[in-house]
Design a protein around this motif. Structure first.
Motif, PDB file in Angstrom:
ATOM      1  N   PRO A  71       0.822  -1.127  -0.086  1.00 25.98           N
ATOM      2  CA  PRO A  71      -0.004  -0.072  -0.133  1.00 25.98           C
ATOM      3  C   PRO A  71       0.835   1.421   0.028  1.00 25.98           C
ATOM      4  O   PRO A  71       2.034   1.191   0.338  1.00 25.98           O
ATOM      5  CB  PRO A  71      -0.797  -0.084   1.365  1.00 25.98           C
ATOM      6  CG  PRO A  71      -0.752  -1.660   1.730  1.00 25.98           C
ATOM      7  CD  PRO A  71       0.534  -2.136   1.070  1.00 25.98           C
ATOM      8  N   SER A  72       0.414   2.457  -0.246  1.00 24.73           N
ATOM      9  CA  SER A  72       1.069   3.433  -0.385  1.00 24.73           C
ATOM     10  C   SER A  72       1.616   4.153   1.029  1.00 24.73           C
ATOM     11  O   SER A  72       0.988   3.402   1.988  1.00 24.73           O
ATOM     12  CB  SER A  72      -0.023   4.699  -0.882  1.00 24.73           C
ATOM     13  OG  SER A  72      -0.808   5.132  -0.041  1.00 24.73           O
ATOM     14  N   GLU A  73       2.359   4.918   0.965  1.00 20.37           N
ATOM     15  CA  GLU A  73       2.919   5.446   2.348  1.00 20.37           C
ATOM     16  C   GLU A  73       1.826   5.893   3.288  1.00 20.37           C
ATOM     17  O   GLU A  73       1.775   5.728   4.357  1.00 20.37           O
ATOM     18  CB  GLU A  73       3.970   6.758   2.177  1.00 20.37           C
ATOM     19  CG  GLU A  73       5.340   5.952   1.437  1.00 20.37           C
ATOM     20  CD  GLU A  73       6.352   7.336   1.583  1.00 20.37           C
ATOM     21  OE1 GLU A  73       6.112   8.241   2.039  1.00 20.37           O
ATOM     22  OE2 GLU A  73       7.366   6.807   1.068  1.00 20.37           O
ATOM     23  N   SER A  83       3.104   8.297  11.623  1.00 14.86           N
ATOM     24  CA  SER A  83       3.316   9.337  10.680  1.00 14.86           C
ATOM     25  C   SER A  83       3.941   8.680   9.404  1.00 14.86           C
ATOM     26  O   SER A  83       4.754   7.813   9.389  1.00 14.86           O
ATOM     27  CB  SER A  83       4.112  10.223  11.123  1.00 14.86           C
ATOM     28  OG  SER A  83       5.182   9.832  11.576  1.00 14.86           O
ATOM     29  N   ARG A  84       3.828   9.480   8.403  1.00 15.64           N
ATOM     30  CA  ARG A  84       4.384   9.270   6.879  1.00 15.64           C
ATOM     31  C   ARG A  84       5.939   8.947   7.132  1.00 15.64           C
ATOM     32  O   ARG A  84       6.732   8.086   6.490  1.00 15.64           O
ATOM     33  CB  ARG A  84       3.922  10.067   5.829  1.00 15.64           C
ATOM     34  CG  ARG A  84       2.660   9.766   5.371  1.00 15.64           C
ATOM     35  CD  ARG A  84       2.374  10.669   4.181  1.00 15.64           C
ATOM     36  NE  ARG A  84       3.148  10.457   3.199  1.00 15.64           N
ATOM     37  CZ  ARG A  84       3.271  11.191   1.949  1.00 15.64           C
ATOM     38  NH1 ARG A  84       2.598  12.234   1.773  1.00 15.64           N
ATOM     39  NH2 ARG A  84       4.327  10.811   1.092  1.00 15.64           N
ATOM     40  N   PRO A  85       6.755  10.053   7.812  1.00 18.26           N
ATOM     41  CA  PRO A  85       7.913   9.964   7.902  1.00 18.26           C
ATOM     42  C   PRO A  85       8.530   8.491   8.686  1.00 18.26           C
ATOM     43  O   PRO A  85       9.594   8.122   8.110  1.00 18.26           O
ATOM     44  CB  PRO A  85       8.356  11.331   8.867  1.00 18.26           C
ATOM     45  CG  PRO A  85       7.301  12.101   8.508  1.00 18.26           C
ATOM     46  CD  PRO A  85       5.995  11.308   8.404  1.00 18.26           C
ATOM     47  N   ILE A  86       7.582   8.129   9.364  1.00 19.93           N
ATOM     48  CA  ILE A  86       8.089   6.760  10.037  1.00 19.93           C
ATOM     49  C   ILE A  86       8.057   5.695   9.170  1.00 19.93           C
ATOM     50  O   ILE A  86       9.122   4.936   8.923  1.00 19.93           O
ATOM     51  CB  ILE A  86       7.236   6.617  11.387  1.00 19.93           C
ATOM     52  CG1 ILE A  86       7.658   7.530  12.498  1.00 19.93           C
ATOM     53  CG2 ILE A  86       7.216   5.257  12.012  1.00 19.93           C
ATOM     54  CD1 ILE A  86       6.722   7.402  13.762  1.00 19.93           C
ATOM     55  N   LEU A  91      10.608   1.884   5.152  1.00 13.27           N
ATOM     56  CA  LEU A  91      10.568   1.467   3.776  1.00 13.27           C
ATOM     57  C   LEU A  91      12.194   1.508   3.109  1.00 13.27           C
ATOM     58  O   LEU A  91      12.521   0.674   2.259  1.00 13.27           O
ATOM     59  CB  LEU A  91       9.908   2.232   2.866  1.00 13.27           C
ATOM     60  CG  LEU A  91       8.124   1.981   3.012  1.00 13.27           C
ATOM     61  CD1 LEU A  91       7.326   2.720   2.171  1.00 13.27           C
ATOM     62  CD2 LEU A  91       7.880   0.427   2.806  1.00 13.27           C
ATOM     63  N   ASP A  92      12.836   2.767   3.617  1.00 17.87           N
ATOM     64  CA  ASP A  92      14.177   2.765   3.234  1.00 17.87           C
ATOM     65  C   ASP A  92      15.156   1.578   3.618  1.00 17.87           C
ATOM     66  O   ASP A  92      16.017   1.211   2.948  1.00 17.87           O
ATOM     67  CB  ASP A  92      14.719   4.209   3.688  1.00 17.87           C
ATOM     68  CG  ASP A  92      14.115   5.407   3.180  1.00 17.87           C
ATOM     69  OD1 ASP A  92      13.716   5.355   2.095  1.00 17.87           O
ATOM     70  OD2 ASP A  92      14.194   6.494   3.470  1.00 17.87           O
ATOM     71  N   ARG A  93      14.931   1.401   4.715  1.00 13.33           N
ATOM     72  CA  ARG A  93      15.641   0.116   5.364  1.00 13.33           C
ATOM     73  C   ARG A  93      15.192  -0.964   4.634  1.00 13.33           C
ATOM     74  O   ARG A  93      16.251  -1.983   4.341  1.00 13.33           O
ATOM     75  CB  ARG A  93      15.171  -0.007   6.791  1.00 13.33           C
ATOM     76  CG  ARG A  93      16.118   0.835   7.641  1.00 13.33           C
ATOM     77  CD  ARG A  93      16.061   0.716   9.126  1.00 13.33           C
ATOM     78  NE  ARG A  93      16.602  -0.893   9.417  1.00 13.33           N
ATOM     79  CZ  ARG A  93      16.735  -1.435  10.579  1.00 13.33           C
ATOM     80  NH1 ARG A  93      16.045  -0.770  11.603  1.00 13.33           N
ATOM     81  NH2 ARG A  93      17.453  -2.421  10.767  1.00 13.33           N
ATOM     82  N   THR A 108       5.764   0.522  -4.569  1.00 15.67           N
ATOM     83  CA  THR A 108       6.762  -0.355  -3.816  1.00 15.67           C
ATOM     84  C   THR A 108       6.470  -1.730  -4.038  1.00 15.67           C
ATOM     85  O   THR A 108       5.503  -2.141  -3.412  1.00 15.67           O
ATOM     86  CB  THR A 108       6.903   0.123  -2.314  1.00 15.67           C
ATOM     87  OG1 THR A 108       7.192   1.497  -2.129  1.00 15.67           O
ATOM     88  CG2 THR A 108       8.108  -0.842  -1.671  1.00 15.67           C
ATOM     89  N   TYR A 109       7.461  -2.639  -4.429  1.00 18.03           N
ATOM     90  CA  TYR A 109       6.935  -3.930  -4.669  1.00 18.03           C
ATOM     91  C   TYR A 109       7.951  -4.681  -3.852  1.00 18.03           C
ATOM     92  O   TYR A 109       9.099  -4.698  -3.666  1.00 18.03           O
ATOM     93  CB  TYR A 109       7.134  -4.231  -6.107  1.00 18.03           C
ATOM     94  CG  TYR A 109       5.744  -3.694  -7.093  1.00 18.03           C
ATOM     95  CD1 TYR A 109       4.894  -4.303  -7.247  1.00 18.03           C
ATOM     96  CD2 TYR A 109       6.227  -2.329  -7.383  1.00 18.03           C
ATOM     97  CE1 TYR A 109       3.915  -3.829  -8.049  1.00 18.03           C
ATOM     98  CE2 TYR A 109       5.055  -1.864  -8.104  1.00 18.03           C
ATOM     99  CZ  TYR A 109       3.905  -2.539  -8.484  1.00 18.03           C
ATOM    100  OH  TYR A 109       2.817  -1.768  -9.063  1.00 18.03           O
TER     101      TYR A 109
END
Length: 273
Positions: A71-73, A83-86, A91-93, A108-109
């Motif tokens: 799903p989207s952020e 929150s979105r930043p969290i 997702l970055d990790r 994102t897949y």
């Protein structure tokens, strides 16, 4: 609008709003909903790590299949109540671990051939396995002594906590839920029962190292977790009973055997075993 820290620390409402329900109905296996349910109360600074942890295990254990679009952020933030930043940090990790990839304009897949968390995909197999073995070796030194001391020092509250975690592990596994947090929390509860904060601190350093590397190796080897998980739960229950009876030597031996068995299950198992 991003949630404030105070909002994030509050418990989830008893009745999720319509958007949460809508997101969950999009997931055929409810894997992300189960992951979010396992998030539990955590300190503010640990939110990103916990979101990452739950998504990580949902992916490597096959609860979110390869090729699936996450799903989207915004939707993940709603689902996990953060929150979105969290969510973005988590997702970055996952991207660094090569578990997911972002496709411009699409989302994102989940990727097909991930590397081992903590080691780049270009690392030699022997280096990756060595990374895992080093963590298990440290556990072999520390955790049997934790079990020994816990048997001598445990309180009624410690025993209640361990029993609750064992029950949570068994119930989550029975319905195909995300159970890894119960697994680690049980080991952490044993360290807590030693009444020595330093043991707890050492165990916490292992949570995101050994746990991730071990599960990634299982994923790479395509080992089915069913029997292995049941064996681990049985071993946990045996350790608990020995600690409850204050059989310190028995608890030490059982914990050592549990970690040796974990190593054997990782490197000697085949699909379906």
């Amino acid at each position: 609008m991003p949630k404030s820290p105070n909002d994030q620390l509050q418990g989830k409402p008893e009745k999720p709003d319509a958007k949460v329900v809508s997101i969950r109905t999009q997931l055929s296996t409810d894997a992300l909903a189960l992951a979010a349910a396992g998030l539990g109360p955590v300190r503010q600074e640990r939110f990103a790590e916990r979101v990452y942890e739950n998504l990580f295990h949902a992916i490597v254990e096959g609860k979110i299949s390869v090729g699936s679009r996450l799903p989207s952020e915004n939707d993940l933030a709603t689902l996990f109540d953060v929150s979105r930043p969290i969510v973005r940090q988590a997702l970055d990790r996952l991207r660094e671990d090569q578990l997911v990839e972002s496709r411009r304009g699409s989302g994102t897949y989940v990727m097909d051939s991930p590397g081992v968390a903590g080691k780049p995909a270009t690392a030699e197999p022997s280096e990756r396995i060595g990374h895992i073995m080093n963590g298990l070796e440290l556990r072999m030194v520390v955790e049997p002594e934790c079990a020994y001391m816990a048997a001598l020092r445990r309180s009624t509250a410690d025993l209640t906590r361990m029993d609750e975690l064992l029950t949570g592990f068994e119930e989550a596994n029975a319905v195909g839920g995300i159970a890894h947090h119960f697994d680690f929390a049980f080991h952490e509860a044993i360290a807590t029962a030693t009444a020595n904060l330093r043991f707890v601190q050492v165990l916490k350093t292992l949570e995101y190292d050994v746990s991730h590397a071990v599960n990634m190796l299982r994923h790479l080897m395509h080992i089915q977790p069913w029997k292995r998980t049941q064996d681990a739960m049985d071993e946990h229950r045996n350790i608990f009973e020995l600690i409850k009876r204050q059989d310190a030597e028995g608890a030490r031996r059982a914990m050592r055997g549990h970690i040796e068995n974990a190593r054997s299950r990782m490197f000697n198992s085949r699909p379906g075993l």
